[in-house]
Design an enzyme around this catalytic site. Structure first.
Site, PDB file in Angstrom:
ATOM      1  N   ARG A 178      53.116  28.808 108.505  1.00 46.60           N
ATOM      2  CA  ARG A 178      54.356  28.552 109.161  1.00 46.60           C
ATOM      3  C   ARG A 178      55.252  29.558 108.554  1.00 46.60           C
ATOM      4  O   ARG A 178      56.477  29.801 108.829  1.00 46.60           O
ATOM      5  CB  ARG A 178      54.715  27.205 108.544  1.00 46.60           C
ATOM      6  CG  ARG A 178      54.823  26.232 109.732  1.00 46.60           C
ATOM      7  CD  ARG A 178      55.280  24.831 109.008  1.00 46.60           C
ATOM      8  NE  ARG A 178      55.931  23.907 110.111  1.00 46.60           N
ATOM      9  CZ  ARG A 178      55.351  22.626 110.377  1.00 46.60           C
ATOM     10  NH1 ARG A 178      53.885  22.772 110.006  1.00 46.60           N
ATOM     11  NH2 ARG A 178      55.884  21.722 111.002  1.00 46.60           N
ATOM     12  N   ARG A 233      64.348  21.127 111.540  1.00 43.96           N
ATOM     13  CA  ARG A 233      62.683  21.399 111.671  1.00 43.96           C
ATOM     14  C   ARG A 233      62.879  22.768 112.832  1.00 43.96           C
ATOM     15  O   ARG A 233      62.103  23.583 112.626  1.00 43.96           O
ATOM     16  CB  ARG A 233      61.823  20.320 112.388  1.00 43.96           C
ATOM     17  CG  ARG A 233      61.560  19.513 111.126  1.00 43.96           C
ATOM     18  CD  ARG A 233      61.314  18.017 111.333  1.00 43.96           C
ATOM     19  NE  ARG A 233      59.921  18.083 112.221  1.00 43.96           N
ATOM     20  CZ  ARG A 233      59.495  16.955 113.057  1.00 43.96           C
ATOM     21  NH1 ARG A 233      60.292  15.965 113.370  1.00 43.96           N
ATOM     22  NH2 ARG A 233      58.352  17.006 113.590  1.00 43.96           N
ATOM     23  N   ARG A 263      57.375   8.393 112.189  1.00 40.59           N
ATOM     24  CA  ARG A 263      57.572   9.655 111.354  1.00 40.59           C
ATOM     25  C   ARG A 263      59.011   9.605 110.792  1.00 40.59           C
ATOM     26  O   ARG A 263      59.948   9.493 111.579  1.00 40.59           O
ATOM     27  CB  ARG A 263      56.989  10.981 111.806  1.00 40.59           C
ATOM     28  CG  ARG A 263      55.636  11.210 111.726  1.00 40.59           C
ATOM     29  CD  ARG A 263      55.370  12.288 112.400  1.00 40.59           C
ATOM     30  NE  ARG A 263      55.981  13.514 111.983  1.00 40.59           N
ATOM     31  CZ  ARG A 263      55.751  14.793 112.127  1.00 40.59           C
ATOM     32  NH1 ARG A 263      54.637  14.902 112.898  1.00 40.59           N
ATOM     33  NH2 ARG A 263      56.239  15.684 111.770  1.00 40.59           N
ATOM     34  N   LYS A 297      51.008  20.461 119.546  1.00 41.82           N
ATOM     35  CA  LYS A 297      49.737  20.895 118.597  1.00 41.82           C
ATOM     36  C   LYS A 297      48.785  20.044 118.272  1.00 41.82           C
ATOM     37  O   LYS A 297      47.658  19.868 118.258  1.00 41.82           O
ATOM     38  CB  LYS A 297      50.367  21.728 117.353  1.00 41.82           C
ATOM     39  CG  LYS A 297      51.345  22.737 117.797  1.00 41.82           C
ATOM     40  CD  LYS A 297      51.603  23.507 116.567  1.00 41.82           C
ATOM     41  CE  LYS A 297      52.407  22.769 115.398  1.00 41.82           C
ATOM     42  NZ  LYS A 297      53.871  22.310 115.934  1.00 41.82           N
ATOM     43  N   ARG A 329      58.630  10.393 121.624  1.00 46.65           N
ATOM     44  CA  ARG A 329      57.518   9.904 120.649  1.00 46.65           C
ATOM     45  C   ARG A 329      57.923   8.925 119.771  1.00 46.65           C
ATOM     46  O   ARG A 329      57.050   7.812 119.467  1.00 46.65           O
ATOM     47  CB  ARG A 329      56.789  11.154 120.058  1.00 46.65           C
ATOM     48  CG  ARG A 329      55.871  10.639 118.917  1.00 46.65           C
ATOM     49  CD  ARG A 329      55.416  12.317 118.668  1.00 46.65           C
ATOM     50  NE  ARG A 329      55.858  13.034 117.442  1.00 46.65           N
ATOM     51  CZ  ARG A 329      55.555  14.332 117.017  1.00 46.65           C
ATOM     52  NH1 ARG A 329      54.681  14.571 117.587  1.00 46.65           N
ATOM     53  NH2 ARG A 329      56.195  14.848 115.998  1.00 46.65           N
TER      54      ARG A 329
HETATM   55  P1  AMP Z   1      54.259  18.704 111.207  1.00 44.19           P
HETATM   56  O1  AMP Z   1      53.560  17.398 110.835  1.00 44.19           O
HETATM   57  O2  AMP Z   1      53.377  19.964 111.262  1.00 44.19           O
HETATM   58  O3  AMP Z   1      55.272  18.718 112.023  1.00 44.19           O
HETATM   59  O4  AMP Z   1      54.953  19.026 109.493  1.00 44.19           O
HETATM   60  C1  AMP Z   1      55.792  17.947 109.050  1.00 44.19           C
HETATM   61  C2  AMP Z   1      56.507  18.537 107.920  1.00 44.19           C
HETATM   62  O5  AMP Z   1      55.639  18.916 106.880  1.00 44.19           O
HETATM   63  C3  AMP Z   1      57.304  19.944 108.015  1.00 44.19           C
HETATM   64  O6  AMP Z   1      58.723  19.614 108.754  1.00 44.19           O
HETATM   65  C4  AMP Z   1      57.358  20.739 106.570  1.00 44.19           C
HETATM   66  O7  AMP Z   1      58.424  19.988 105.964  1.00 44.19           O
HETATM   67  C5  AMP Z   1      55.987  20.049 106.170  1.00 44.19           C
HETATM   68  N1  AMP Z   1      54.921  21.138 106.433  1.00 44.19           N
HETATM   69  C6  AMP Z   1      53.976  21.144 107.170  1.00 44.19           C
HETATM   70  N2  AMP Z   1      53.075  21.987 107.425  1.00 44.19           N
HETATM   71  C7  AMP Z   1      53.738  23.074 106.468  1.00 44.19           C
HETATM   72  C8  AMP Z   1      53.653  24.467 106.173  1.00 44.19           C
HETATM   73  N3  AMP Z   1      52.401  24.909 106.554  1.00 44.19           N
HETATM   74  N4  AMP Z   1      54.577  25.166 105.431  1.00 44.19           N
HETATM   75  C9  AMP Z   1      55.437  24.299 104.886  1.00 44.19           C
HETATM   76  N5  AMP Z   1      55.834  23.098 105.104  1.00 44.19           N
HETATM   77  C10 AMP Z   1      54.963  22.377 106.016  1.00 44.19           C
END
Ligand code: AMP
Length: 209
Positions: free
Chosen positions: A97, A159, A148, A22, A136
């Site tokens: 989400r 996740r 990360r 994404k 990655r």
């Molecule tokens: P991402 O960078 O999108 O993989 O997000 C990393 C982490 O941020 C996720 O595993 C969640 O802990 C948190 N996170 C990101 N976006 C959301 C969301 N829309 N709702 C809840 N938690 C989020």
């Protein structure tokens, strides 16, 4: 203005599990169409790094691979969406989400006179995801770049679990509304980018752009 600059803002959601690509695809669409990539993960990581109260609350949740509360995420999203550049059109990356977030987004867009033009689901095999994310992390490490905190096998399992339990139901939510398009996303980044660009070009034409 480039040939791809749009006459009317187009708002898109990129939906898919962690590791589906994404972020990569959102950045490419941002570059090509001048849309703003709005990643709640990036916004939360910025909040953590800045040590804001929201960031302090989010950190432990993110480190264990769970979802941050809807309240924190929606506040952060609302603030960012109010920035003037977002009027160009937005690619929501990693948001919504949960069903509650999807409903809140519907209300937020309606209240600001915006439309949701498409939900683009990146579809990948579960088994490939873990491999992709660990790769990655490995590549970043080899290049001396920061890795990360949540790109490790243990957090990743959580996740993926959170995605399947809380986010995957959004596929049905948007299918019912007729806004869902599923894109097979197991191939090369450039092939997926081409498919997405073609779709967005069609949307902008439909929007009179
Ligand atoms: P991402 O960078 O999108 O993989 O997000 C990393 C982490 O941020 C996720 O595993 C969640 O802990 C948190 N996170 C990101 N976006 C959301 C969301 N829309 N709702 C809840 N938690 C989020």
């Amino acid at each position: 203005m480039t040939a791809d600059t749009m006459a009317r803002p187009v708002n898109l959601i990129l939906l898919g599990p962690p590791g589906a690509g994404k972020g990569t695809q959102a950045r490419m669409l941002q570059e090509r169409f001048g849309l703003v990539q709005l990643s709640t993960g990036d916004l939360l990581r910025n909040a953590v790094a800045a040590g804001t109260p929201a960031g302090q609350q989010a950190k432990a949740v993110m480190d264990r691979g769970d979802l941050v509360s809807d309240g924190i995420v929606l506040q952060i999203l609302r603030d960012r969406l109010a920035d003037p550049d977002c009027a160009r059109g937005v690619i929501f990356d990693g948001f919504p989400r949960t069903l509650a977030q999807a409903e809140a987004l519907d209300a937020l867009l309606a209240s600001t006179g915006r439309t949701l033009d498409a939900v683009l689901e990146l579809q990948v095999d579960d088994a490939a995801l873990v491999k992709r994310i660990l790769n990655r992390a490995e590549q970043a490490r080899a290049a001396g770049q920061p890795v990360r905190a949540d790109d490790n096998a243990e957090t990743l399992t959580q996740r993926l679990h959170a995605y399947n339990a809380q986010t995957a139901p959004l596929i049905g939510y948007y299918r019912t509304r007729g806004t869902l398009t599923t894109i097979p996303a197991m191939g090369a980044i450039k092939d997926i980018a081409r498919d997405l660009s073609n779709l967005v070009t069609r949307l902008t034409k439909a929007a009179g752009g």
